[in-house]
Each structure stands twice: as structure tokens, then as C-alpha cells.
Motif scaffolding. Structure first.
Motif, mmCIF file in Angstrom:
data_model
loop_
_atom_site.group_PDB
_atom_site.id
_atom_site.type_symbol
_atom_site.label_atom_id
_atom_site.label_comp_id
_atom_site.label_asym_id
_atom_site.label_seq_id
_atom_site.Cartn_x
_atom_site.Cartn_y
_atom_site.Cartn_z
ATOM 1 N N THR A 1 -4.650 3.820 1.487
ATOM 2 C CA THR A 1 -3.843 4.659 0.612
ATOM 3 C C THR A 1 -4.515 6.025 0.491
ATOM 4 O O THR A 1 -5.669 6.214 0.925
ATOM 5 C CB THR A 1 -3.705 4.050 -0.790
ATOM 6 N N ASP A 2 -3.829 6.975 -0.116
ATOM 7 C CA ASP A 2 -4.427 8.295 -0.342
ATOM 8 C C ASP A 2 -5.734 8.151 -1.123
ATOM 9 O O ASP A 2 -6.767 8.731 -0.768
ATOM 10 C CB ASP A 2 -3.480 9.186 -1.147
ATOM 11 N N ARG B 1 0.811 -1.217 0.000
ATOM 12 C CA ARG B 1 0.000 0.000 0.000
ATOM 13 C C ARG B 1 0.841 1.262 0.000
ATOM 14 O O ARG B 1 0.362 2.336 -0.373
ATOM 15 C CB ARG B 1 -0.957 0.024 1.206
ATOM 16 N N LEU B 2 2.113 1.171 0.390
ATOM 17 C CA LEU B 2 2.957 2.366 0.428
ATOM 18 C C LEU B 2 3.124 2.988 -0.957
ATOM 19 O O LEU B 2 3.457 4.160 -1.069
ATOM 20 C CB LEU B 2 4.333 2.026 1.018
ATOM 21 N N ASN C 1 6.935 8.015 -3.782
ATOM 22 C CA ASN C 1 5.916 7.712 -2.793
ATOM 23 C C ASN C 1 6.602 6.965 -1.658
ATOM 24 O O ASN C 1 7.828 6.770 -1.672
ATOM 25 C CB ASN C 1 4.778 6.892 -3.423
ATOM 26 N N ARG C 2 5.838 6.546 -0.672
ATOM 27 C CA ARG C 2 6.457 5.883 0.480
ATOM 28 C C ARG C 2 7.095 4.542 0.114
ATOM 29 O O ARG C 2 8.037 4.095 0.770
ATOM 30 C CB ARG C 2 5.409 5.681 1.574
ATOM 31 N N SER D 1 1.111 14.104 -3.275
ATOM 32 C CA SER D 1 0.640 12.946 -4.015
ATOM 33 C C SER D 1 1.242 12.943 -5.413
ATOM 34 O O SER D 1 1.264 13.966 -6.105
ATOM 35 C CB SER D 1 -0.891 12.963 -4.106
ATOM 36 N N VAL E 1 0.805 5.939 -1.028
ATOM 37 C CA VAL E 1 0.842 6.861 0.105
ATOM 38 C C VAL E 1 1.834 7.980 -0.185
ATOM 39 O O VAL E 1 2.957 7.748 -0.632
ATOM 40 C CB VAL E 1 1.230 6.138 1.409
ATOM 41 N N THR E 2 1.417 9.192 0.094
ATOM 42 C CA THR E 2 2.209 10.392 -0.161
ATOM 43 C C THR E 2 3.550 10.362 0.557
ATOM 44 O O THR E 2 3.632 9.993 1.729
ATOM 45 C CB THR E 2 1.413 11.631 0.308
ATOM 46 N N HIS F 1 2.911 4.844 8.134
ATOM 47 C CA HIS F 1 2.492 6.156 7.637
ATOM 48 C C HIS F 1 1.074 6.089 7.088
ATOM 49 O O HIS F 1 0.762 5.259 6.243
ATOM 50 C CB HIS F 1 3.450 6.667 6.565
ATOM 51 N N PRO F 2 0.201 6.987 7.530
ATOM 52 C CA PRO F 2 -1.193 6.999 7.080
ATOM 53 C C PRO F 2 -1.330 7.705 5.740
ATOM 54 O O PRO F 2 -0.335 8.193 5.182
ATOM 55 C CB PRO F 2 -1.893 7.796 8.186
ATOM 56 N N PRO F 3 -2.532 7.790 5.198
ATOM 57 C CA PRO F 3 -2.723 8.581 3.970
ATOM 58 C C PRO F 3 -2.197 10.008 4.149
ATOM 59 O O PRO F 3 -2.315 10.595 5.221
ATOM 60 C CB PRO F 3 -4.244 8.582 3.782
#
Length: 519
Positions: free
Chosen positions: A494-495, A42-43, A60-61, A51, A46-47, A111-113
């Protein structure tokens, strides 16, 4: 590493549960399990800073984590190839390249969205809305994923990683408030991240690597290092990961924003050039004048120099700082930024040369230190490279992160995260909809309830609200569990999933599912 080494211990050492690992090395198994985790995949959505929008031009992450892993392995292998460094690392607990690489791959799982913006928003909501004393922190969320919420290990609770890898992801080896006792925030010069954030007294450490629900795993992971390093110190492998993260961050974000035309030659040249030309005059200004003139070239860099003296007197040196500014000016301003990125072969080669040159220089500057100061780890950069990283990171912060257009974008993202949490919490509280909750959210509520109920029975002293008041009773446990579950759920998106889910909950979605989110 021998399987009998205590660093290789797992909670489920038999490997039971029908889980098949392809590697034979325990540490390589850990690396493979992290890379195969859906939380790792999922990273890619993620920003990092902003984005990517599918352009492929911005990190991205996921791509950031891959680069950190590459650098971490290089550092660990260099330590192992140097007899003196390898011997010192062994005395301090070991430095295995597989462990360092695994920790680097895992370091951003929590790390979250929307990156750090989402992290700050979820922390505020967790503490103020749900009364969770340890709130939300990306590093602690990473440890929670690895030990609790991921299910791909043999026991289906976490990934059942070795003690060495679990310890290596503990970048800030303490909890926000409770652990260890005495807390490192009480040291005469506290470690980085151990003190309270400015303007938020009573909230505990600004950075930490474990929630109260994971302290048993924390203690077990750190046990093999007792007597080798201080309780508040990173393991050698954690220090490798932390240093690699700093190196990668300092370089590739500058590349990104040069590529898309955000990092412009003129303002960076003016800031660095003005300071180099008038360093003595700027140093003579009083703080009030410097603050009043902060928009003028050179002033922000002078403020950085003074902050470094205030926080990092153990290493800061004015001559080294001046040399760092001069080197960054020569290689970034007169080099990379001198020509606009136009997608040509020449531009791509210039970008690649900048990245390769700086990565090599910074990795060559890594040393193993027997007795580092409290604000540094056992693996550190030599003074010259340390100052260069500070200047590179300053350029990114001053000319990218502080842009008003980025702030506008991020305020909208913060509002989105807060609204999404509100909508999910309302859904959880709707008794008529209990049977139609997303299964993942339902499972997270049950998991968190079991955890907080166990704390209430076994260590009730850890069960406190955000303002420090004791929490007890079934209602308190249910409330804390609901809050942690909602935070876990949102942090795992994800975002794009966050945006799509809020659209659905707000009635704006045209269909009951999409390619980005299926309940």
C-alpha cells in the motif's frame, strides 16, 4: 453457466487442496475468491489520484473497484435482459453478470503504490535497471496476481479462476512484445494501447495484459473464444468491465475534487464557456497558434477536439462534441460546481444527484456491437455518451491532473518508489543478510527463478533483455528473477507500507515494526 461450459474451465477443476468455497456457481466462486484476496483488501490503501489521507472524501482503488463492479453488473444485466443484445453476446462468447462483476473487482489489483505514477516508475526501473523486456504494467500485474502470485486457490498458485473471468480481465489482450504473432500493433489502425508510447521507440505496446511468464494462462483463458472474436479483441465481458471503468472514472473523480475544493467553478466555466461561444473561431486557428495560446480559455478543449479527430475518426462528430460540451457545462458548471461543497445536506444531495444522473445516462448509452472498429470493443457507448465521457475526462485531466502542486507531490512519490527498489535490491544482493530477507520477498525470488528457468528451457525466444538482446545462462536467469521479485514485492504494498518500509530501510524508523508493516 453450466459447469461443463469451456469458459468455466480451471487449471484445477477438482477444487482440491483443502480450499472451501461457499458458492456453487463457478463464476460466483471466482467473484468470492477475488473479494477475499489480500491483494483486493490492500486496494483500500492505494492511491486513485492522490492519497486519501484517511479523510474518507477521496476514492481509493478499492472504492473505485467497487463502483466499477456495480456499473459492470448493471451493464451485463441490461445486456442479458435485451433479447437482441443477449443473442449477439452469446454468439461472441457470452456475457454473464458474475463474470463481468468479478473482472471489475479484479481490474486494478495490479496497481502499485501511488497509482499510475508508481506504475510508470516501476516500468522504467524494471526495464532499465533489471533488463526486464516487458517491464511493469498494472494490467499485466493484475493477471500475474490472479494466475501466479496470489495463493488462495486450491493449487496455491494464483486463484484458479475460470477461463471466462481470466479472459475478462484481459483489457489489452496481448503482451508487450512477444504475443500474439502478428502483434496487433501492426494492424492498419491498432487497438487502443497496442502501439508504442510517444517518444519511446522499440519498447513495445504502451498497454498490455500479460507478461511473458503468464502466456500459458493467457492462451488457455482465451482458447474458448477462438473463432468467436478476433485474437486482439476483448471478450464481451472484458469490454463490459472496460466500459464500466470509463464510466466510473469519468464521474467519481470529478466528485472527489469538487468535495475538497480543488475543482473550481471559474476556470472550468471559462474553458467550456469560451469554446462554446467561439467554436468556429477556435477551429480556424492553426496548430502553432493554438499551441502558443494553450493557457487561454477554450484552447485546451479545441486541442482535445482535434486529437479526437486524429485518433478516433471512426466515431468523432463535431455536432456530438458540441452537444457534449454543452451538457457538461449545464450539469457540471451550472449545476455541481455552482455551489461550493460545504458538507451540508444540500451539498451532499447535489453531489449524489450528479453521480446518479450521469451514471444512469451513461449506462443507458451502452450497446453491443457485432463488428466494432479496432479502437473499440463489442460493448461500447453510443456516440452522444462517448463524447460526453471524453469531455468529463478532459475536465479531470485539465483541471486536476495537470496542476503543478499535484506534479510536485507525485515527483516525491516517484523518488520514494525508486529509492525503495534500490534498497530492496541491495538487501537481496547482500550475502550476509540472505537468511534474514522478508519471507515474502524470498518466496517471490524462488517463484520468479522457477519461471525464468522454465522459459530458458522451453521457450528461450521469450527470454530477451529490455533492448531485445537474447538472455541466456544461469546469471541472466538469476538477474531477471531478482528484478521481477523486487518489482512484485513493491507493487504489492500500500502507499503507507511503502513509506514505512523505506523509513525502516533508511534507518528513520523508531521501532522494528509498525501497524502498517510487519515483516
Amino acid at each position: 453457466m453450466d459447469q461443463t461450459d469451456p469458459r468455466a474451465a480451471r487449471r484445477d477443476p477438482t477444487g482440491s487442496g483443502g480450499f472451501t468455497d461457499l458458492a456453487t456457481s463457478a463464476f460466483r466462486v471466482d467473484r468470492d475468491r477475488i473479494a477475499a484476496s489480500p491483494f483486493f483488501a490492500r486496494l483500500g490503501g492505494v492511491t486513485q489520484v492522490v492519497s486519501a489521507g484517511g479523510s474518507g472524501l477521496l476514492h481509493n482503488r478499492l472504492t473505485h473497484s467497487l463502483k466499477v463492479a456495480q456499473v459492470a453488473r448493471a451493464i451485463a444485466e441490461r445486456i442479458g435482459a435485451d433479447g437482441d443484445s443477449a443473442g449477439l453476446a452469446a454468439k461472441l462468447g457470452g456475457c454473464d453478470p458474475d463474470v463481468a462483476e468479478a473482472a471489475a473487482l479484479a481490474h486494478d489489483l495490479g496497481h502499485p503504490p501511488f497509482g499510475h505514477l508508481g506504475e510508470q516508475t516501476l516500468d522504467r526501473i524494471a526495464r532499465h535497471r533489471f533488463g526486464l523486456a516487458d517491464g511493469f504494467e498494472g494490467n499485466a500485474q493484475t493477471f500475474r496476481i490472479l494466475t501466479t502470485t496470489d495463493v488462495r486457490g486450491p493449487s496455491a498458485v494464483g486463484l484458479d479462476l475460470t477461463a471466462a473471468v481470466r479472459a475478462a480481465v484481459l483489457k489489452y489482450p496481448w503482451a508487450r512484445l512477444h504475443f500474439p504473432d502478428p502483434h496487433p500493433s501492426g494492424l492498419p489502425v491498432p487497438p487502443r494501447g497496442a502501439t508504442e508510447p510517444d517518444g519511446a521507440p522499440g519498447t513495445g505496446a504502451s498497454k498490455f495484459s500479460a507478461y511473458c511468464t503468464e502466456l500459458d494462462d493467457f492462451a488457455q483463458a482465451r482458447a474458448p473464444f477462438a473463432g468467436r472474436i478476433e485474437g486482439w479483441q476483448q471478450t464481451v465481458e472484458a469490454s463490459v468491465m472496460d466500459t464500466a471503468d470509463d464510466i466510473a472514472y469519468a464521474i467519481h473523480d470529478l466528485q472527489d475534487f469538487h468535495r475538497i475544493g480543488v475543482l473550481q467553478h471559474a476556470p472550468v466555466a471559462a474553458e467550456l464557456g469560451e469554446w462554446l461561444a467561439h467554436a468556429l473561431e477556435l477551429a480556424a486557428l492553426d496548430d502553432a497558434t493554438l499551441e502558443a495560446e494553450q493557457r487561454r480559455p477554450g484552447r485546451s478543449l479545441e486541442r482535445l477536439r482535434r486529437r479526437m479527430h486524429a485518433k478516433d475518426a471512426w466515431i468523432v462528430d463535431d455536432d456530438a462534441f458540441a452537444s457534449a460540451v454543452a451538457r457538461v457545462h449545464a450539469e457540471l458548471v451550472d449545476g455541481l460546481l455552482a455551489g461550493a461543497f460545504d458538507g451540508s445536506i444540500e451539498a451532499e444531495q447535489a453531489t449524489a444527484a450528479f453521480s446518479t444522473g450521469w451514471t444512469t445516462r451513461l449506462v443507458d448509452g451502452v450497446v453491443v456491437v457485432a463488428a466494432p472498429p479496432t479502437r473499440a470493443g463489442h460493448v461500447a457507448l453510443r456516440p452522444a455518451q462517448w463524447h460526453e465521457v471524453q469531455v468529463l475526462k478532459f475536465v479531470h485531466r485539465r483541471f486536476v491532473l495537470l496542476r503543478p502542486d499535484l506534479a510536485l507531490h507525485q515527483r516525491g512519490q516517484a523518488s520514494l518508489v525508486a529509492t525503495l527498489v534500490d534498497a530492496l535490491d541491495a538487501w537481496l544482493l547482500d550475502r550476509d543478510e540472505a537468511s534474514r530477507l522478508p519471507r515474502r520477498l524470498h518466496d517471490l525470488v524462488e517463484l520468479a527463478h522457477a519461471e525464468y528457468a522454465a522459459l530458458a528451457r522451453e521457450t528461450p525466444g521469450l527470454l530477451v533483455g529490455a533492448t531485445g538482446e537474447p538472455m541466456d545462462g544461469a546469471d541472466a536467469v538469476r538477474g531477471l528473477a531478482r528484478g521481477r521479485a523486487v518489482i512484485d514485492f513493491v507493487a504489492s504494498l500500500t502507499d503507507r507500507q511503502a513509506v514505512t518500509l523505506l523509513d525502516a530501510l533508511s534507518g528513520r524508523a523508531a521501532q522494528p515494526w509498525s501497524d502498517s508493516f510487519v515483516l
